[in-house]
Design a protein around this motif. Sequence first.
Motif, PDB file in Angstrom:
ATOM      1  N   UNK A  34       0.824  -1.207   0.000  1.00 23.96           N
ATOM      2  CA  UNK A  34       0.000   0.000   0.000  1.00 23.96           C
ATOM      3  C   UNK A  34       0.858   1.257   0.000  1.00 23.96           C
ATOM      4  N   UNK A  35       1.942   1.238   0.783  1.00 25.64           N
ATOM      5  CA  UNK A  35       2.834   2.401   0.826  1.00 25.64           C
ATOM      6  C   UNK A  35       3.465   2.634  -0.543  1.00 25.64           C
ATOM      7  N   UNK A  36       3.942   1.571  -1.182  1.00 25.77           N
ATOM      8  CA  UNK A  36       4.586   1.731  -2.485  1.00 25.77           C
ATOM      9  C   UNK A  36       3.589   2.192  -3.539  1.00 25.77           C
ATOM     10  N   UNK A  37       2.359   1.725  -3.439  1.00 26.40           N
ATOM     11  CA  UNK A  37       1.335   2.192  -4.376  1.00 26.40           C
ATOM     12  C   UNK A  37       1.136   3.702  -4.230  1.00 26.40           C
ATOM     13  N   UNK A  38       1.087   4.177  -2.995  1.00 22.76           N
ATOM     14  CA  UNK A  38       0.925   5.617  -2.765  1.00 22.76           C
ATOM     15  C   UNK A  38       2.140   6.386  -3.287  1.00 22.76           C
ATOM     16  N   UNK A  39       3.328   5.882  -3.007  1.00 17.36           N
ATOM     17  CA  UNK A  39       4.556   6.574  -3.431  1.00 17.36           C
ATOM     18  C   UNK A  39       4.604   6.704  -4.954  1.00 17.36           C
TER      19      UNK A  39
END
Length: 314
Positions: free
Chosen positions: A234-239
């Motif tokens: 989820x964090x990488x998707x946001x980044x």
Amino acid sequence: MTAVIDPARPPAETPSVQAQPAVARGFGAVVRGYVALTKPRIIELLLITTVPAMFMAAHGVPPLFTAFATLIGGTLAAGSANVLNCYIDRDIDQLMKRTSRRPLPQGLISPRSALIFGLVLGAVAAVLLWFTTNPLATALSIGANLYYVLIYTLLLKRRTAQNTFWGGICGAAPVLIGWAAVTGTLSWSAWAFFGIVFFWQMPHFWALAMRFKEDYAAAGVPMLPVVAKPMRVAVEIVVYSWAMVGASVALWAVGMSWIYGLVAIALGGWFLIDAHRLFIQVSRGERIRPMRLFHVSITYLTLLSIAMTVDALV
């Protein structure tokens, strides 16, 4: 895409596959099977980015013959890469529910026939682009296909969770091919557009991989959602979503008008809201709905490409 996966496992160690019973081989079914091997829906996404790239490069309507030849050649080249991908991945395609009904796992088309078909499509595409566009566009097309088949499919896909990142290079290549076909060169605007499509692929494909994580795990493919915790995904998707929006603003800065700029900001805000919504669902332990972001990503890229085309015309 909850078994333990060894990212370093080579393709030869993929779990053994039991043969699927052959299906009816009527002429119409076989023709549809060959078309299915080219993955038409993926080709549609590639063309969605090729068309605006040509309009932007021409600062209006590109030469119709060049545009038509580029689209035909690009379709054949992408079809070739997809067919060869199906040929190489026919073992793991049988293990995933999402892909088990493809022509090769079903026995509709033989592996040898698929291999020949893919190679012929690639050769025809290269010849067509060589004689109708220019050496740079042809070289970019051939390079993207070789990268997708040899680097992504054979080397990276089954070995690293960063397969989507590195595979994004060939996924964004149609932007450069379309631009080069019109101008014979590449500008900062072309590279900014390339960046949009490159970064777009991470939230797009990782959302899909979250939905089909069990499929990828069963096939031994270390997609990021298979080998990493949901929060990291989820964090990488946001980044990468923020990086994509940043690239869209950069494109505005290097050569687009306020028409594109307003649309890019509005669409980027919409995309970021959905990316953060997925992050919140994961962080709160709620039921996640990754396919919402997947479908939003397709609409985003389509509308942004339309805005680019309109901007170039105006």
